[in-house]
Design an enzyme around this catalytic site. Structure first.
Site, PDB file in Angstrom:
ATOM      1  N   GLY A 154       0.821  -1.205   0.000  1.00 33.05           N
ATOM      2  CA  GLY A 154       0.000   0.000   0.000  1.00 33.05           C
ATOM      3  C   GLY A 154       0.856   1.257   0.000  1.00 33.05           C
ATOM      4  N   ASN A 158      -6.714   4.475   9.857  1.00 32.44           N
ATOM      5  CA  ASN A 158      -6.232   3.232  10.452  1.00 32.44           C
ATOM      6  C   ASN A 158      -6.209   3.251  11.974  1.00 32.44           C
ATOM      7  OD1 ASN A 158      -4.202   5.154   9.416  1.00 32.44           O
ATOM      8  ND2 ASN A 158      -2.784   3.927  10.624  1.00 32.44           N
ATOM      9  N   GLN A 194      -7.433   0.822   4.439  1.00 37.77           N
ATOM     10  CA  GLN A 194      -8.264   0.291   5.518  1.00 37.77           C
ATOM     11  C   GLN A 194      -9.725   0.143   5.101  1.00 37.77           C
ATOM     12  OE1 GLN A 194      -7.246  -0.902   8.394  1.00 37.77           O
ATOM     13  NE2 GLN A 194      -5.132  -0.153   8.447  1.00 37.77           N
ATOM     14  N   SER A 244      -4.047  -2.381  -0.088  1.00 36.38           N
ATOM     15  CA  SER A 244      -3.001  -3.291   0.361  1.00 36.38           C
ATOM     16  C   SER A 244      -3.619  -4.627   0.747  1.00 36.38           C
ATOM     17  CB  SER A 244      -2.294  -2.674   1.566  1.00 36.38           C
ATOM     18  OG  SER A 244      -1.345  -3.582   2.082  1.00 36.38           O
ATOM     19  N   GLY A 245      -3.047  -5.713   0.242  1.00 38.60           N
ATOM     20  CA  GLY A 245      -3.628  -7.035   0.429  1.00 38.60           C
ATOM     21  C   GLY A 245      -3.709  -7.509   1.869  1.00 38.60           C
ATOM     22  N   HIS A 246      -2.658  -7.217   2.644  1.00 35.78           N
ATOM     23  CA  HIS A 246      -2.599  -7.854   3.971  1.00 35.78           C
ATOM     24  C   HIS A 246      -3.607  -7.288   4.963  1.00 35.78           C
ATOM     25  CE1 HIS A 246      -0.137  -4.896   6.398  1.00 35.78           C
ATOM     26  NE2 HIS A 246       0.167  -4.463   5.198  1.00 35.78           N
ATOM     27  N   THR A 276       9.363  -8.643 -12.552  1.00 31.13           N
ATOM     28  CA  THR A 276       8.507  -9.819 -12.688  1.00 31.13           C
ATOM     29  C   THR A 276       7.476  -9.857 -11.561  1.00 31.13           C
ATOM     30  OG1 THR A 276      10.292 -10.981 -13.765  1.00 31.13           O
ATOM     31  CG2 THR A 276       8.512 -12.346 -12.886  1.00 31.13           C
ATOM     32  N   CYS A 335       5.183   6.143  24.160  1.00 29.11           N
ATOM     33  CA  CYS A 335       6.148   5.111  24.540  1.00 29.11           C
ATOM     34  C   CYS A 335       6.168   3.948  23.556  1.00 29.11           C
ATOM     35  CB  CYS A 335       5.839   4.587  25.932  1.00 29.11           C
ATOM     36  SG  CYS A 335       5.889   5.853  27.198  1.00 29.11           S
TER      37      CYS A 335
HETATM   38  C1  LIG Z   1      -4.127   3.781   5.958  1.00 24.15           C
HETATM   39  C2  LIG Z   1      -2.908   3.010   5.576  1.00 24.15           C
HETATM   40  N1  LIG Z   1      -2.205   3.378   4.507  1.00 24.15           N
HETATM   41  C3  LIG Z   1      -1.112   2.696   4.118  1.00 24.15           C
HETATM   42  C4  LIG Z   1      -0.676   1.592   4.807  1.00 24.15           C
HETATM   43  C5  LIG Z   1       0.551   0.876   4.331  1.00 24.15           C
HETATM   44  O1  LIG Z   1       0.254  -0.332   3.711  1.00 24.15           O
HETATM   45  P1  LIG Z   1       1.410  -1.406   3.481  1.00 24.15           P
HETATM   46  O2  LIG Z   1       1.688  -2.023   4.795  1.00 24.15           O
HETATM   47  O3  LIG Z   1       0.866  -2.393   2.504  1.00 24.15           O
HETATM   48  O4  LIG Z   1       2.588  -0.685   2.915  1.00 24.15           O
HETATM   49  C6  LIG Z   1      -1.383   1.176   5.936  1.00 24.15           C
HETATM   50  C7  LIG Z   1      -0.981   0.012   6.743  1.00 24.15           C
HETATM   51  O5  LIG Z   1      -0.065  -0.005   7.511  1.00 24.15           O
HETATM   52  C8  LIG Z   1      -2.520   1.906   6.329  1.00 24.15           C
HETATM   53  O6  LIG Z   1      -3.221   1.551   7.419  1.00 24.15           O
HETATM   54  S1  FES Z   2       9.104   5.216  26.823  1.00 18.32           S
HETATM   55 FE1  FES Z   2       7.923   6.385  28.123  1.00 18.32          FE
HETATM   56  S2  FES Z   2       8.725   5.844  30.054  1.00 18.32           S
HETATM   57 FE2  FES Z   2       9.607   4.435  28.751  1.00 18.32          FE
END
Ligand SMILES: Cc1ncc(COP(=O)(O)O)c(C=O)c1O
Ligand code: FES
Ligand SMILES: [Zn+2]
Lengths: 396, 151
Positions: free
Chosen positions: A70, A151, A179, A199-201, A237, A324
């Site tokens: 994607g 997302n 998404q 994006s396929g996954h 390919t 974090c």
């Molecule tokens: C909104 C959005 N755009 C783009 C991507 C990127 O897709 P890909 O992991 O196939 O590069 C993601 C996923 O991480 C996504 O959630």
């Molecule tokens: S990254 Fe926030 S305290 Fe560890």
């Protein structure tokens, strides 16, 4: 119990995808560019996949370009639209504050090359406002790029209306539908979309394959030089096993779209209702314009990585936009764009569902999350400070 | 890219030692992390011969911040104050079998919280706090990591 609730990050491959992939890992090993029977066999399979993907989007097969992911489709679409714009002396682009990094970083690069970019605000519900888009359009605007579904918070943007406005003004419209495709109905014709990334996954196909839809009237330039593949525009390919699997997964998702949406949004709504009962919690995004599977919450007084890892210990896979958890130690730009202060964005949790989840799993999540939130609050000095200013919601 | 925490970190994160509040603490220190906005609070109960009789902590932060708080309290419990003040974030990281590079800063919080709590104890006693930082000579908590630098 084990619950995978991080389907916005990636999904498990479907049986249909694996079944479509297996022959390509066995007998169907030809190079689609070869003239002999093995090549022709692979080429037929590739054509079939392209037709299937096109059909699901209401596009024509020649408008579909398979990509590696994607992110690649986003990069290609945006840099191409910018290049075409610059040729016509138009170097202004409109996007919004909550795009995926694949879009934002591409735009940043274009800014360095002299393009100017307007990032529309999304307000507290995460939605772009049409009147603000209209006001931002300029005579030199060459591209509007607004994502279909976010997302992190799942908001569904008014794509059809945005597309109509762009058509009216003669501006190209790209949407990152990574998404959305396979999850909600997407019709490039009815939705007035010129370019679209998928994006396929994200819909049960394997990782490492995506596609760009580009309307046939757009004079798309080559993205990768060196071969006649993808109408000469993306050499290399083709990843036949992954492409066949993606087409099969998408066909299956589109065939079961309605029932999946009903099942997934019922689980989502139960999750939202249940999590809303946790004190000092807020649901992020828009209540009505929301992807079926994405639930985003912030819990005051706790930090997201701890929440995430505690849930992991309880068998629940989720994600967080906390500072974090990000390598950069900045909280998610999406949550900040909603106007949430840093300390609240800190306690964020995203649960994302697919049709493989069950109501029993939702019940389990609803049993675990409140407990973990409470435990972490008990050890949080921030929660302690909050209690100085409010009644303890946990007091019996 | 996913980070890996050591087993030791996960152990202390899942079952942290010395969590809580000491109501009649002799010293309380609260420090914040400028990097990610996390907060750690440490409570000390000081006994005969300036020995740390009891210590409790509260932490708002990541797994690494919680684990470093937990192990740091273990390391100073029962120690005389002058020994506790020698605690460095490097020693904390080593005791946890290491931390991912982006998480080294979380261990600084533990070192600072101990120093802030001790400084508070001295202040309450009206004693001068003359334990400048070994690394830079600053008084009290100084806000940078000692020995083990971040990448
Ligand atoms: C909104 C959005 N755009 C783009 C991507 C990127 O897709 P890909 O992991 O196939 O590069 C993601 C996923 O991480 C996504 O959630
Ligand atoms: S990254 Fe926030 S305290 Fe560890
Ligand atoms: Zn120092």
């Amino acid at each position: 119990m084990f619950v995978y609730a991080d389907n916005a990050a990636t999904t498990a491959m479907s049986r249909a995808a694996a079944d479509a992939m297996l022959p390509a890992m066995g007998e169907l090993y030809g190079n689609p560019s070869s003239l002999h029977q093995k090549g022709r066999e692979a080429n037929y399979a590739l054509m079939g996949a392209r037709e299937a993907v096109a059909k699901c989007l209401h596009a024509e097969p020649r408008e579909i370009y398979f990509t590696g992911c994607g992110t690649e489709a986003d990069n290609w679409a945006i840099t191409e639209a910018a290049r075409l714009g610059a040729l016509a002396g138009k170097k202004h682009i409109i996007s919004d504050a909550i795009e995926h990094h694949a879009v934002l970083h591409t735009l940043k690069k274009l800014e360095k090359q002299g393009f100017s970019v307007t990032y529309l605000p999304v307000h507290e519900n995460g939605l772009v406002r049409l009147e603000e888009l209209e006001a931002a359009l300029r005579p030199d605007t060459c591209l509007v790029t607004v994502m279909f579904a976010n997302n992190e918070i799942g908001t569904l943007q008014p794509i059809r209306e945005i597309g109509a406005l762009c058509r009216e003004r003669g501006v190209l419209f790209h949407t990152d539908a990574v998404q959305a495709v396979g999850h909600v109905p997407v019709d490039v014709e009815a939705d007035n979309i010129d370019m679209l990334s998928l994006s396929g996954h994200k819909f049960h196909a394997p990782k490492g394959v995506g596609a760009l839809y580009c309307k046939k009237s757009i004079r798309l330039e080559n993205f990768i030089e060196g071969g006649a593949q993808e109408r000469g525009k993306r050499g290399g390919t083709e990843a036949i096993p992954a492409i066949l699997a993606m087409a099969a997964a998408l066909q299956e998702s589109c065939a079961h779209m309605e029932e999946n949406m009903a099942h997934i949004s019922a689980m989502r709504d139960k999750l939202i209702a249940g999590l809303s009962r946790i004190p000092n919690a807020r649901c992020n995004g828009d209540p009505d314009h929301r992807a079926p599977g994405i639930v985003s919450f912030c819990f005051e007084g706790i930090e997201g990585e701890s929440l995430l890892l505690r849930l992991d210990l309880a068998g629940i896979c989720a994600s967080s936009g906390s500072a974090c958890t990000s390598g950069s130690l900045d909280p998610s730009h999406v949550l900040l764009a909603l106007g949430l202060p840093h300390e609240i964005a800190h306690g964020s949790l995203r649960l994302s569902l697919s049709e493989y989840n069950t109501m029993e799993e939702v019940d389990y999540i609803l049993q675990q999350v409140p407990e973990v939130v409470r435990t972490l609050r008990q050890m949080s000095p921030v929660w302690l400070h909050m209690l100085e200013k409010m009644e303890d919601p946990y007091k019996e | 890219m996913a980070m890996e925490y050591s087993e030791k970190v996960m152990e202390h994160f899942a079952h942290p030692h010395n969590v809580g509040v000491i109501e009649d603490a002799d010293g309380v220190g609260e420090v914040g992390n400028a990097k990610c906005g996390d907060i750690m609070r440490m409570y000390l109960k000081i006994g005969e011969g300036e020995v740390i009789e009891d210590v409790k902590f509260q932490t708002f932060g990541c797994a690494s911040a919680i684990a470093t708080s937990s192990i740091a309290t273990d390391m100073i419990k029962g120690q005389p104050l002058n020994e506790a003040l020698k605690l460095t974030n490097k020693a904390v990281v080593e005791a946890l079998d290491g931390l991912p590079a982006v998480k080294i800063h979380c261990s600084v919080l533990a070192e600072q919280a101990v120093k802030a709590a001790v400084a508070d104890y001295y202040k309450r006693k009206g004693l001068p706090y003359d334990h400048p930082c070994d690394a830079c000579g600053e008084e009290g908590c100084c806000g940078h990591s000692h020995g083990q630098e971040e990448e």
